[in-house]
Scaffold this motif. Structure first.
Motif, PDB file in Angstrom:
ATOM      1  N   GLU A   1      52.475  -2.189  65.050  1.00  0.00           N
ATOM      2  CA  GLU A   1      51.774  -2.429  63.792  1.00  0.00           C
ATOM      3  C   GLU A   1      51.545  -1.069  63.138  1.00  0.00           C
ATOM      4  OE1 GLU A   1      48.211  -5.495  62.926  1.00  0.00           O
ATOM      5  OE2 GLU A   1      47.545  -3.645  63.872  1.00  0.00           O
ATOM      6  N   ASN A   2      51.802  -0.979  61.845  1.00  0.00           N
ATOM      7  CA  ASN A   2      51.658   0.313  61.141  1.00  0.00           C
ATOM      8  C   ASN A   2      50.336   0.349  60.386  1.00  0.00           C
ATOM      9  OD1 ASN A   2      52.328   2.852  60.133  1.00  0.00           O
ATOM     10  ND2 ASN A   2      53.554   2.029  58.440  1.00  0.00           N
ATOM     11  N   MET A   3      49.347   1.039  60.956  1.00  0.00           N
ATOM     12  CA  MET A   3      47.985   1.037  60.400  1.00  0.00           C
ATOM     13  C   MET A   3      47.482   2.449  60.106  1.00  0.00           C
ATOM     14  SD  MET A   3      46.823  -2.106  60.264  1.00  0.00           S
ATOM     15  CE  MET A   3      45.078  -2.289  60.597  1.00  0.00           C
TER      16      MET A   3
ATOM     17  N   LEU B   1      49.301   4.967  52.543  1.00  0.00           N
ATOM     18  CA  LEU B   1      48.954   3.548  52.335  1.00  0.00           C
ATOM     19  C   LEU B   1      49.707   2.915  51.164  1.00  0.00           C
ATOM     20  CD1 LEU B   1      46.892   1.482  53.553  1.00  0.00           C
ATOM     21  CD2 LEU B   1      45.298   2.218  51.765  1.00  0.00           C
ATOM     22  N   LYS B   2      50.149   1.693  51.360  1.00  0.00           N
ATOM     23  CA  LYS B   2      50.804   0.963  50.268  1.00  0.00           C
ATOM     24  C   LYS B   2      49.767   0.506  49.256  1.00  0.00           C
ATOM     25  CE  LYS B   2      54.668  -1.094  52.848  1.00  0.00           C
ATOM     26  NZ  LYS B   2      55.757  -0.444  52.099  1.00  0.00           N
ATOM     27  N   PRO B   3      50.150   0.265  47.997  1.00  0.00           N
ATOM     28  CA  PRO B   3      49.228  -0.338  47.021  1.00  0.00           C
ATOM     29  C   PRO B   3      48.830  -1.750  47.462  1.00  0.00           C
ATOM     30  CG  PRO B   3      51.348   0.238  45.993  1.00  0.00           C
ATOM     31  CD  PRO B   3      51.488   0.501  47.448  1.00  0.00           C
TER      32      PRO B   3
ATOM     33  N   THR C   1      54.283   8.245  56.182  1.00  0.00           N
ATOM     34  CA  THR C   1      54.079   7.314  57.304  1.00  0.00           C
ATOM     35  C   THR C   1      54.540   5.902  56.961  1.00  0.00           C
ATOM     36  OG1 THR C   1      51.804   6.748  56.655  1.00  0.00           O
ATOM     37  CG2 THR C   1      52.093   8.647  58.136  1.00  0.00           C
ATOM     38  N   ASP C   2      54.876   5.658  55.684  1.00  0.00           N
ATOM     39  CA  ASP C   2      55.389   4.341  55.284  1.00  0.00           C
ATOM     40  C   ASP C   2      56.890   4.202  55.596  1.00  0.00           C
ATOM     41  OD1 ASP C   2      55.289   1.787  54.301  1.00  0.00           O
ATOM     42  OD2 ASP C   2      55.228   2.367  52.187  1.00  0.00           O
ATOM     43  N   ALA C   3      57.532   5.296  55.939  1.00  0.00           N
ATOM     44  CA  ALA C   3      58.932   5.198  56.376  1.00  0.00           C
ATOM     45  C   ALA C   3      58.921   5.091  57.900  1.00  0.00           C
ATOM     46  CB  ALA C   3      59.736   6.397  55.890  1.00  0.00           C
ATOM     47  N   GLU C   4      58.283   4.012  58.381  1.00  0.00           N
ATOM     48  CA  GLU C   4      58.028   3.857  59.820  1.00  0.00           C
ATOM     49  C   GLU C   4      59.141   3.085  60.534  1.00  0.00           C
ATOM     50  OE1 GLU C   4      57.030   1.798  57.604  1.00  0.00           O
ATOM     51  OE2 GLU C   4      57.623  -0.107  58.520  1.00  0.00           O
ATOM     52  N   GLY C   5      59.869   2.252  59.766  1.00  0.00           N
ATOM     53  CA  GLY C   5      60.900   1.416  60.393  1.00  0.00           C
ATOM     54  C   GLY C   5      61.944   2.259  61.090  1.00  0.00           C
TER      55      GLY C   5
ATOM     56  N   PHE D   1      52.971  -5.714  61.008  1.00  0.00           N
ATOM     57  CA  PHE D   1      52.398  -5.551  59.674  1.00  0.00           C
ATOM     58  C   PHE D   1      52.556  -4.101  59.248  1.00  0.00           C
ATOM     59  CE2 PHE D   1      49.506  -5.276  56.119  1.00  0.00           C
ATOM     60  CZ  PHE D   1      49.785  -6.475  55.473  1.00  0.00           C
ATOM     61  N   ASP D   2      52.994  -3.931  57.989  1.00  0.00           N
ATOM     62  CA  ASP D   2      53.240  -2.581  57.482  1.00  0.00           C
ATOM     63  C   ASP D   2      52.284  -2.271  56.333  1.00  0.00           C
ATOM     64  OD1 ASP D   2      54.221  -0.144  56.748  1.00  0.00           O
ATOM     65  OD2 ASP D   2      56.109  -0.908  55.889  1.00  0.00           O
ATOM     66  N   THR D   3      51.162  -1.609  56.681  1.00  0.00           N
ATOM     67  CA  THR D   3      50.228  -1.190  55.620  1.00  0.00           C
ATOM     68  C   THR D   3      50.740   0.066  54.920  1.00  0.00           C
ATOM     69  OG1 THR D   3      49.015   0.305  57.079  1.00  0.00           O
ATOM     70  CG2 THR D   3      48.257  -1.987  56.996  1.00  0.00           C
TER      71      THR D   3
HETATM   72 MG    MG Z   1      56.832   1.132  55.513  1.00  0.00          MG
END
Ligand code: MG
Ligand code: BES
Ligand code: ZN
Length: 507
Positions: free
Chosen positions: A329-331, A286-288, A356-360, A279-281
């Motif tokens: 999991e990206n939390m 944080l994503k919207p 941190t949303d560029a986690e892949g 899961f990618d929050t």
């Molecule tokens: Mg991401």
């Protein structure tokens, strides 16, 4: 999944709810169709004449047989001009037909395998084995349903239709070919279903641990090896990038390592690497909240890797293949990585995490470094990596980037024949410069206004592959998309069939 039956029957004496005929635009239907047409007092040719049916791709027409032949009804499916009929048209026709019988609640369906030779000039190049396989594959893939989370009475309420019998009609001469093709289609569909199921499960079920357990189960039943590296092993290997992504979550990370040995012992394997963010929050970046639930599919690359391993093993391909799934999991949390943090990857390269949303790309970095220990002949990664990819290509193709022109061309070709298209994007030195950091070796996002998000993400990955032939498939736009008759609403399972086609070609 019920097995496909092979029946040696002439269409006019065959008994089924729905006798399916594949009809090209030229209406040159071959002997089987001419005979049926005669029995139906010309209903078939009249449909063409009156232009009620023109054989256009995925066009359908039901004809009642009124007892003139044994089958209850005939379903005509258009497959377009003969010259343009490839496997994908037939796959779609197979999918279209099962969608039709669900509407009509038919409980049995039989496919009259077309010969597709409408005179020498416009004969299609397909072999009869490919024809049978494509039709069976499309039908099976189109029948996929995911109902695990419906309560029991809801399930039975919805279930006012069950398909009892799915058959390919053939003559004695083509029986073996048809049986082989059906078995192959079944194995491929099974593997795609494994992938679709994994993606469809919500994040609270499909955790990194669940992915790992599922991979183990599949490895056991299909006889390949599967090892799971946990946090401790990752620490020993110095996988700071993968560990960094997972450190905000209570779910432990897993690196799933699958090895299939179908080729000679010393043959260099192909390594497949699939992003397994369960899961990618977005993490602290944080994503919207709108549509965030879609991010349960951020492990689609990993799920495709597991499905591809299942298919390779069940088809017993004579080749060595390794599958790697870095799962986390990206939390956001008190222990999560923060923008500005610097991680040391397994390669020794340091990474400034500015988003941190560029986690892949972070989890893939360590898995790509790990892949080098296999001295692979090629490395292919699959990842729902960038929203930019959806903007650039939409839902009809994944993005394909890499460092090896031969590998890229092979994957484009496999995309065409599997119907899982790949579109090549450039990857230039200038892009690689954009992911250099001022205070570390790399940064995980570029400066604003650089653009080309899909390309710069690939440029980041390239820093971890060395000079092995490598290709990256960004599947963000195609992993969850109902773009074809054989893809029901939900996850597509994209990648499994493309990879199988590629591996078959090079094996
Ligand atoms: Mg991401
Ligand atoms: N998992 C997302 C990418 C994604 C977006 C997949 C839409 C499927 C559908 C990825 O981890 C992500 O968040 N990427 C960022 C990168 C950005 C911060 C550089 C994105 O695309 O916005
Ligand atoms: Zn992601």
């Amino acid at each position: 999944m019920k097995p496909i039956k092979i029946k040696i029957d002439a269409p006019i004496v065959h008994k089924t709810d729905c006798l399916t005929l594949f009809c090209p635009e030229e209406a040159a239907p071959g002997s089987a169709l001419k005979e049926i047409d005669k029995k139906l007092n010309g209903a078939l040719s009249q449909a063409y004449k009156s232009k009620r049916f023109e054989g256009k791709t995925n066009q359908t027409l039901w004809l009642d047989t009124l007892g003139n032949i044994k089958s209850k009804a005939i379903l005509l499916i258009g497959v377009g001009p003969i010259k343009e009929i490839g496997a994908e048209k037939l796959r779609q026709a197979g999918g279209t037909s099962v969608n039709q019988i669900e509407k009509n609640k038919s409980t049995s369906i039989s496919f009259v395998l077309p010969s597709l030779t409408g005179g020498k000039k416009n004969s299609s190049k397909l072999k009869s084995e490919d024809i049978a396989c494509a039709i069976a594959e499309g039908a099976l893939l189109g029948l996929y349903r995911f109902e695990e989370y419906k309560s029991k009475d809801k399930k039975t309420k919805n279930k006012n239709w069950t398909l009892e019998d799915l058959s390919l009609l053939t003559d004695a001469a083509n029986q073996t070919v048809a049986r082989k093709a059906a078995q192959k289609a079944q194995k491929i569909a099974d593997a795609v279903f494994t992938t679709r199921d994994l993606i469809a499960h919500p994040g609270n079920r499909a955790t990194p641990t669940f992915l790992a357990q599922t991979a183990k189960k599949i490895a056991r039943s299909h006889q390949f090896s599967c090892k799971i590296l946990g946090r401790k092993e990752m620490e020993k290997l110095g996988m700071g990038a993968l560990l960094g992504v997972s450190q905000g979550s209570n779910e432990p990370p897993a690196l799933i390592v699958m090895e299939y040995k179908g080729g000679p012992k010393k043959q260099a394997p192909v390594v497949i690497v699939g992003k397994g963010i369960t899961f990618d929050t977005g993490g602290i970046s944080l994503k919207p909240s709108a549509n965030m639930g879609e991010m349960k599919m951020d492990m689609s690359g990993g799920a495709a890797t597991i499905g591809a391993m299942q298919a390779v093993a069940s088809l017993k391909l004579p080749i060595n293949v390794v599958g790697l799934v870095p799962a986390a999991e990206n939390m956001p949390s008190g222990t999560a990585i923060k923008p500005g943090d610097i991680l040391t990857s397994m390669s020794g390269k340091t990474i400034e995490v500015l988003n941190t949303d560029a986690e892949g790309r972070l989890v893939l970095a360590d898995a790509l470094t790990f892949s080098a220990r296999y001295k692979p002949r090629a490395v292919i990664d699959l990842a729902t990596l960038t929203g930019a990819c959806v903007v650039a290509l939409g839902h009809q193709a994944c993005a394909l980037l890499g460092n090896d022109e031969d590998l890229i061309q092979q994957l484009i070709a496999s995309g065409e024949s599997s119907g899982e298209r790949a579109w090549n994007l450039p990857l230039w030195e200038e892009h690689e410069k954009e992911v250099k950091s001022d205070i570390a070796d790399l940064k995980n996002i570029t400066a604003p206004n650089v653009g080309a998000g899909t390309i710069t993400a690939a440029a980041f990955l390239k820093a971890f592959v060395g000079d092995v032939p490598w290709a990256h498939l960004d599947i963000a736009g195609v992993a969850w998309e109902q773009s074809k008759p054989y893809i029901p609403k939900g996850p597509s399972g994209f990648g499994v069939r493309l990879l199988i086609n590629y591996l078959e070609n090079i094996a």
